[in-house]
Design a protein around this motif. Structure first.
Motif, mmCIF file in Angstrom:
data_model
loop_
_atom_site.group_PDB
_atom_site.id
_atom_site.type_symbol
_atom_site.label_atom_id
_atom_site.label_comp_id
_atom_site.label_asym_id
_atom_site.label_seq_id
_atom_site.Cartn_x
_atom_site.Cartn_y
_atom_site.Cartn_z
ATOM 1 N N VAL A 285 0.835 -1.203 0.000
ATOM 2 C CA VAL A 285 0.000 0.000 0.000
ATOM 3 C C VAL A 285 0.872 1.257 0.000
ATOM 4 O O VAL A 285 0.602 2.228 -0.720
ATOM 5 N N LYS A 286 1.939 1.242 0.783
ATOM 6 C CA LYS A 286 2.820 2.406 0.858
ATOM 7 C C LYS A 286 3.501 2.677 -0.485
ATOM 8 O O LYS A 286 3.622 3.832 -0.909
ATOM 9 N N ARG A 287 3.947 1.620 -1.142
ATOM 10 C CA ARG A 287 4.600 1.806 -2.441
ATOM 11 C C ARG A 287 3.620 2.338 -3.476
ATOM 12 O O ARG A 287 3.969 3.198 -4.290
ATOM 13 N N ILE A 288 2.395 1.843 -3.433
ATOM 14 C CA ILE A 288 1.386 2.328 -4.373
ATOM 15 C C ILE A 288 0.991 3.767 -4.066
ATOM 16 O O ILE A 288 0.727 4.561 -4.979
ATOM 17 N N ALA A 289 0.989 4.141 -2.791
ATOM 18 C CA ALA A 289 0.640 5.518 -2.415
ATOM 19 C C ALA A 289 1.540 6.529 -3.109
ATOM 20 O O ALA A 289 1.092 7.601 -3.538
ATOM 21 N N ARG A 290 2.818 6.195 -3.234
ATOM 22 C CA ARG A 290 3.774 7.116 -3.857
ATOM 23 C C ARG A 290 3.551 7.251 -5.355
ATOM 24 O O ARG A 290 4.095 8.168 -5.984
ATOM 25 N N LEU A 291 2.781 6.329 -5.929
ATOM 26 C CA LEU A 291 2.453 6.389 -7.356
ATOM 27 C C LEU A 291 1.048 6.924 -7.608
ATOM 28 O O LEU A 291 0.781 7.529 -8.641
#
Length: 324
Positions: A285-291
Motif C-alpha cells: 500500500v505504501k509503495r502504491i501511495a507514492r504512485l
C-alpha cells in the motif's frame, strides 16, 4: 480459484515479469522502477502519467514492453494544433460503399504512448477522458469499444511552458499512477556510453530479436488472477484512512478522489502478485501511495508558494497513518 491454482498463477505472473524486466534490461539501462510500474499498471487496468526530462528512454521502454507483451503499439506525438479527430478518428463517406465508414485514429490500439500530452489544448485533452475511463470512444454519436488490453502511458515535460496547457484535473485523475523520471546516475550513464561505443544500442537489431513473453489473452487472464489476491479488512481500512487523510491535511486544498481508493486496491494486489503473494501487505500500500497520490493532490496556495511538494505531503501522510 483453489489455493493451489492461485499459487501456480502467481508464479506465472512473477516469472513473466522477471523475463520482461530481463529482456528490457538488455537494451535499456536503469529504470527498473518504471518497468515494474508499467507491469503493475497493466495488471491493474490503469494508465500512467510520466513527468520528466526528455531522453530518458520512455519511448523505448514503452515500445519494448508492448512488444514483449504481444500487444499492438502506437505513439501519438502531441502538438498545439492537434484536434480530437486526430486521436480518435473520423467517419468519412465512402463513394464505393455509398456509406460512412470509420477511419480509426491511433487510440485504437492495445498499448499507446501519448508523448507530451500537455502540448494539446484542453478540448483535445478531453478526447482522452472517455477513452481512458470507459475504454471506448464516441464518434458522431456512435460508440466504438476498444480491444482489451487497453493501456496508455502519457508524458509531459515540466520544463517547457510555451505552447503547453496544464492537464485538467479530470484528466489527471484518469491516470491510475504517476511518477517523475530522473537522469541516470554516474555508473548508469557510463554503461550507456559503453553500450553505444560497442554497438549494443542498435534498436533495429534488438527489436528483431525480441520474442513476446505474453499475449493479450495471457494479460487478460493475469488480470483475473490479480483480482483473486486477498486484501484483508485491516488493509482496506488502512487504504481508507490514507485517502481520508488527504482530504483534511493542512497543506492540501483538494484531496484524493474515490478513484485513488480504487487505484490503491488494484495496484496493491498487482504488486503483491508480482512478488508471488496471495495477499496484500502494508508495504504494498505504501509503495502504491507514492504512485497514486502525488498527481491527484492540489496544494493550498500558501503551501505551494512555500515550496511544499505533493511528494513530501504524501510521505507526511504515510508517516502519520497507521495500520489498525
Amino acid at each position: 480459484m483453489t489455493g493451489e491454482t492461485i499459487e501456480r498463477e502467481l508464479k506465472a505472473i512473477s516469472k513473466s515479469y522477471t523475463r520482461i524486466a530481463e529482456q528490457v534490461g538488455k537494451f535499456v539501462v536503469g529504470n527498473t522502477p518504471l518497468i515494474e510500474m508499467i507491469f503493475v499498471s497493466m495488471l491493474s487496468e490503469g494508465h500512467i502519467l510520466l513527468e520528466g526530462v526528455p531522453g530518458t528512454a520512455k519511448t523505448v521502454i514503452a515500445k519494448t514492453v508492448a512488444a514483449l507483451s504481444g500487444c499492438d503499439f502506437r505513439r501519438i506525438q502531441c502538438a498545439v494544433d492537434m484536434q480530437p479527430a486526430d486521436i480518435v478518428g473520423v467517419r468519412m463517406y465512402d463513394t464505393e460503399r455509398k456509406d460512412f465508414v470509420l477511419k480509426k485514429g491511433p487510440i485504437f490500439s492495445n498499448f499507446i504512448l501519448v508523448d507530451e500530452i500537455n502540448r494539446v489544448s484542453p478540448r483535445t485533452q478531453s478526447a482522452f477522458i472517455e477513452a481512458m475511463s470507459e475504454r471506448q470512444t464516441t464518434i458522431d454519436g456512435i460508440t466504438h469499444p476498444f480491444t482489451d488490453p487497453f493501456f496508455v502511458i502519457a508524458t509531459q515535460n515540466p520544463y517547457e511552458f510555451e505552447g503547453t496547457f496544464p492537464l485538467i484535473e479530470a484528466q489527471k485523475d484518469r491516470f491510475m499512477f504517476s511518477t517523475k523520471l530522473r537522469y541516470l546516475d554516474a555508473d548508469e550513464e557510463l554503461e550507456i556510453i559503453r553500450r553505444e561505443s560497442t554497438g549494443y544500442l542498435d534498436w533495429d537489431a534488438y527489436r528483431s530479436a525480441i520474442a513476446p513473453v505474453l499475449t493479450p489473452d495471457m494479460i487478460r487472464h493475469f488480470i483475473g488472477t490479480v483480482r483473486s489476491v486477498r486484501a484483508e479488512e485491516p488493509i482496506l481500512r488502512y487504504i481508507r484512512d490514507i485517502v481520508l487523510e488527504t482530504r483534511k491535511h493542512d497543506d492540501i486544498w483538494l484531496g484524493a478522489s474515490p478513484r485513488a481508493s480504487i487505484a490503491f486496491v488494484r495496484g496493491s494486489k498487482a504488486l503483491a502478485a508480482l512478488n508471488g503473494r496471495e495477499y496484500v501487505i502494508p508495504d504494498d500500500v505504501k509503495r502504491i501511495a507514492r504512485l497514486a497520490l502525488p498527481h491527484r493532490l492540489i496544494l493550498r496556495r500558501e503551501s505551494d508558494l512555500g515550496g511544499v511538494t505533493t511528494g513530501e505531503v504524501t510521505e507526511d501522510i504515510l508517516a502519520a497513518v497507521e495500520v489498525l
